[in-house]
Design a protein around this motif. Structure first.
Motif, mmCIF file in Angstrom:
data_model
loop_
_atom_site.group_PDB
_atom_site.id
_atom_site.type_symbol
_atom_site.label_atom_id
_atom_site.label_comp_id
_atom_site.label_asym_id
_atom_site.label_seq_id
_atom_site.Cartn_x
_atom_site.Cartn_y
_atom_site.Cartn_z
ATOM 1 N N PRO A 1 -39.585 13.770 -2.690
ATOM 2 C CA PRO A 1 -38.440 12.938 -2.275
ATOM 3 C C PRO A 1 -38.812 11.899 -1.227
ATOM 4 O O PRO A 1 -38.194 10.830 -1.164
ATOM 5 N N GLU A 2 -39.816 12.195 -0.404
ATOM 6 C CA GLU A 2 -40.213 11.264 0.659
ATOM 7 C C GLU A 2 -41.302 10.290 0.212
ATOM 8 O O GLU A 2 -41.882 9.573 1.045
ATOM 9 N N VAL A 3 -41.588 10.231 -1.076
ATOM 10 C CA VAL A 3 -42.671 9.382 -1.569
ATOM 11 C C VAL A 3 -42.477 7.930 -1.127
ATOM 12 O O VAL A 3 -41.359 7.413 -1.072
ATOM 13 N N VAL A 4 -43.602 7.286 -0.818
ATOM 14 C CA VAL A 4 -43.618 5.857 -0.530
ATOM 15 C C VAL A 4 -44.566 5.212 -1.530
ATOM 16 O O VAL A 4 -45.720 5.636 -1.677
ATOM 17 N N VAL A 5 -44.080 4.200 -2.218
ATOM 18 C CA VAL A 5 -44.866 3.507 -3.236
ATOM 19 C C VAL A 5 -45.263 2.142 -2.700
ATOM 20 O O VAL A 5 -44.401 1.338 -2.325
ATOM 21 N N PHE A 6 -46.563 1.891 -2.651
ATOM 22 C CA PHE A 6 -47.093 0.589 -2.253
ATOM 23 C C PHE A 6 -47.553 -0.106 -3.531
ATOM 24 O O PHE A 6 -48.555 0.299 -4.137
ATOM 25 N N ALA A 7 -46.815 -1.132 -3.947
ATOM 26 C CA ALA A 7 -47.075 -1.815 -5.220
ATOM 27 C C ALA A 7 -47.500 -3.249 -4.917
ATOM 28 O O ALA A 7 -46.709 -4.040 -4.399
ATOM 29 N N GLY A 8 -48.747 -3.569 -5.215
ATOM 30 C CA GLY A 8 -49.258 -4.874 -4.824
ATOM 31 C C GLY A 8 -49.873 -5.648 -5.959
ATOM 32 O O GLY A 8 -50.202 -5.106 -7.014
ATOM 33 N N GLY A 9 -50.046 -6.932 -5.704
ATOM 34 C CA GLY A 9 -50.675 -7.792 -6.695
ATOM 35 C C GLY A 9 -50.884 -9.180 -6.158
ATOM 36 O O GLY A 9 -50.536 -9.500 -5.007
ATOM 37 N N ARG A 10 -51.462 -10.028 -6.987
ATOM 38 C CA ARG A 10 -51.621 -11.443 -6.656
ATOM 39 C C ARG A 10 -50.277 -12.127 -6.865
ATOM 40 O O ARG A 10 -49.594 -11.894 -7.873
ATOM 41 N N ILE A 11 -49.888 -12.968 -5.928
ATOM 42 C CA ILE A 11 -48.565 -13.582 -5.969
ATOM 43 C C ILE A 11 -48.351 -14.357 -7.266
ATOM 44 O O ILE A 11 -47.245 -14.356 -7.823
ATOM 45 N N LYS A 12 -49.397 -14.959 -7.793
ATOM 46 C CA LYS A 12 -49.234 -15.757 -9.014
ATOM 47 C C LYS A 12 -48.850 -14.900 -10.217
ATOM 48 O O LYS A 12 -48.349 -15.425 -11.217
ATOM 49 N N HIS A 13 -49.086 -13.589 -10.126
ATOM 50 C CA HIS A 13 -48.721 -12.689 -11.219
ATOM 51 C C HIS A 13 -47.457 -11.890 -10.923
ATOM 52 O O HIS A 13 -47.055 -11.061 -11.743
ATOM 53 N N MET A 14 -46.834 -12.124 -9.765
ATOM 54 C CA MET A 14 -45.643 -11.366 -9.379
ATOM 55 C C MET A 14 -44.380 -12.194 -9.631
ATOM 56 O O MET A 14 -44.396 -13.411 -9.536
ATOM 57 N N THR A 15 -43.287 -11.499 -9.968
ATOM 58 C CA THR A 15 -42.008 -12.161 -10.192
ATOM 59 C C THR A 15 -40.907 -11.390 -9.474
ATOM 60 O O THR A 15 -41.061 -10.195 -9.168
ATOM 61 N N LEU A 16 -39.800 -12.047 -9.221
ATOM 62 C CA LEU A 16 -38.663 -11.371 -8.595
ATOM 63 C C LEU A 16 -38.109 -10.274 -9.493
ATOM 64 O O LEU A 16 -37.506 -9.315 -9.007
ATOM 65 N N ALA A 17 -38.321 -10.394 -10.793
ATOM 66 C CA ALA A 17 -37.855 -9.350 -11.713
ATOM 67 C C ALA A 17 -38.527 -8.014 -11.416
ATOM 68 O O ALA A 17 -37.941 -6.955 -11.670
ATOM 69 N N MET A 18 -39.745 -8.033 -10.885
ATOM 70 C CA MET A 18 -40.412 -6.789 -10.512
ATOM 71 C C MET A 18 -39.639 -6.057 -9.426
ATOM 72 O O MET A 18 -39.527 -4.826 -9.443
ATOM 73 N N ASN A 19 -39.104 -6.811 -8.463
ATOM 74 C CA ASN A 19 -38.283 -6.196 -7.417
ATOM 75 C C ASN A 19 -37.091 -5.477 -8.024
ATOM 76 O O ASN A 19 -36.754 -4.347 -7.636
#
Length: 376
Positions: A133-151
């Motif tokens: 329940p206390e899990v923290v997910v660090f999800a990263g990438g290059r900005i050029k491959h990221m979109t607001l839809a991922m959020n």
């Protein structure tokens, strides 16, 4: 040997100038997660989407043990193992399928963001369903491959989402408070009489990409050529099978035919197996995860169908297809045929002639060319 991110190799994946084994997004993920990883405990860290071992081995070098890892490409798994051996970090991690065992009870997850939103949805739902329940997910990438839809996809499964500052054109999304999780299930669509099944991350999803469709059309009009080619025995192979559409179509059209479907992607292999089951040909379509055709003996195949990729991760590289042509040539028996569809602008025919044998054009449209190469 002291661990260094700069010492990582991509082998057995393609190695060439401009193709790197680690990048700024890996470094940012490691820095943003450092405090959380220190408190994760034995077995509390899961790493998903690690390219060639940067995240896993850096975490292990920091003292992490019992790290669980999932990498979709088999070449990534093998590169991680090779890099771990080079740095003396073997035994600090285990490679697992995308399954509850991978994330069960995890307190920290490091995730290289996949480019597919459906792949991200599968991963986020799995973590939310089975991690602590206390899990923290660090999800990263290059900005050029990221979109607001991922959020928005992450918000479907987590109650809180924070965004790091950008650094070296990279960014990390930090997700907490898991809810509404669930195990991945394939998407389905019926197209051209075939039920196509696709887990997130499988190329083209539950569709038939236009290159594959063009190759299927030519195979359908080839008439009795496939039975003639395979009459003397030898394997029929859907090489880089994706969702298994070609293997399934061949099995449906030729009721006496057995087909081997092979891909290095775990998502593709799961999807191809699901496609074969959905169409009732799973007893005649064998699906295996393999690097190239490494598990197949020399001169053992009579027919190979191939729609070669031209990406290595996020990078476009023209060296991938020629390696696949050489592997097909090794596996084909003399007189066997390789049917290939390729973007006409890539001009693969000289490489096919040189590597496999005499090559004839079967069809060409505004974008694609289909050729048949006969093994010398």
């Amino acid at each position: 040997m002291t661990f260094s991110l700069d010492g990582l190799r991509r082998w057995p994946d393609v190695e060439a100038p401009g193709l790197v084994a680690t990048d700024a997004a890996d470094r940012l993920l490691l820095d943003e997660s450092a405090a959380a990883r220190a408190d994760a405990g034995v077995g509390g860290l899961t790493v998903i989407g690690d390219g060639y071992g940067a995240l896993t081995l850096a975490a292990a070098a920091d003292g992490g043990t019992g790290i669980r890892v999932h990498q979709d490409p088999l070449t990534g798994e093998r590169a991680l193992a090779a890099n771990a051996e080079r740095f003396g970090l073997g035994g600090t991690f285990s490679s697992l399928p995308l399954s509850p065992e991978l994330v069960g009870g995890a307190r920290v997850v490091l995730l290289r963001l996949p480019r597919s939103l459906e792949a991200l949805r599968d991963i986020a739902g799995l973590i939310a369903a089975h991690a602590a329940p206390e899990v923290v997910v660090f999800a990263g990438g290059r900005i050029k491959h990221m979109t607001l839809a991922m959020n928005e996809v992450l918000r479907e499964s987590f109650g809180r989402l924070d965004v790091s500052h950008a650094r070296q054109k990279s960014r990390v999304l930090v997700a907490r408070m898991p809810h509404a999780g669930g195990d991945p299930a394939p998407r389905q669509a019926t197209l051209d009489g075939i039920v196509v099944c696709a887990f997130g991350g499988a190329f083209a999803g539950a569709t038939i990409d236009i290159g594959t469709r063009f190759l299927l059309d030519q195979l359908a009009t080839a008439g009795d050529s496939l039975p003639r080619i395979t009459a003397e025995g030898g394997a029929v192979i859907d090489f880089a099978c994706g969702t298994g559409v070609i293997a399934t179509a061949l099995a449906l059209r030729h009721p006496d035919l057995r087909v081997l479907a092979t891909d290095q992607s775990a998502a593709a292999v799961a999807s191809a197996a699901a496609t074969a089951r959905a169409n009732g040909v799973d007893e005649r379509v064998e699906v295996v995860r393999d690097d190239m055709l490494g598990a197949q003996p020399d001169s053992s195949g009579s027919f190979i169908a191939l729609n070669p990729p031209f990406h290595s991760g996020a990078a476009v590289h023209e060296g991938i297809a020629p390696r696949m042509f050489a592997e097909a040539a090794r596996v084909l028996r003399p007189g066997g045929e390789l049917w290939t569809v390729w973007n006409s602008g890539l001009r693969y025919r000289p490489a096919l002639e040189r590597t496999v044998g005499p090559t004839r054009q079967i069809a060409r449209n505004a974008k694609f060319t289909v050729t048949a190469s006969t093994r010398r």
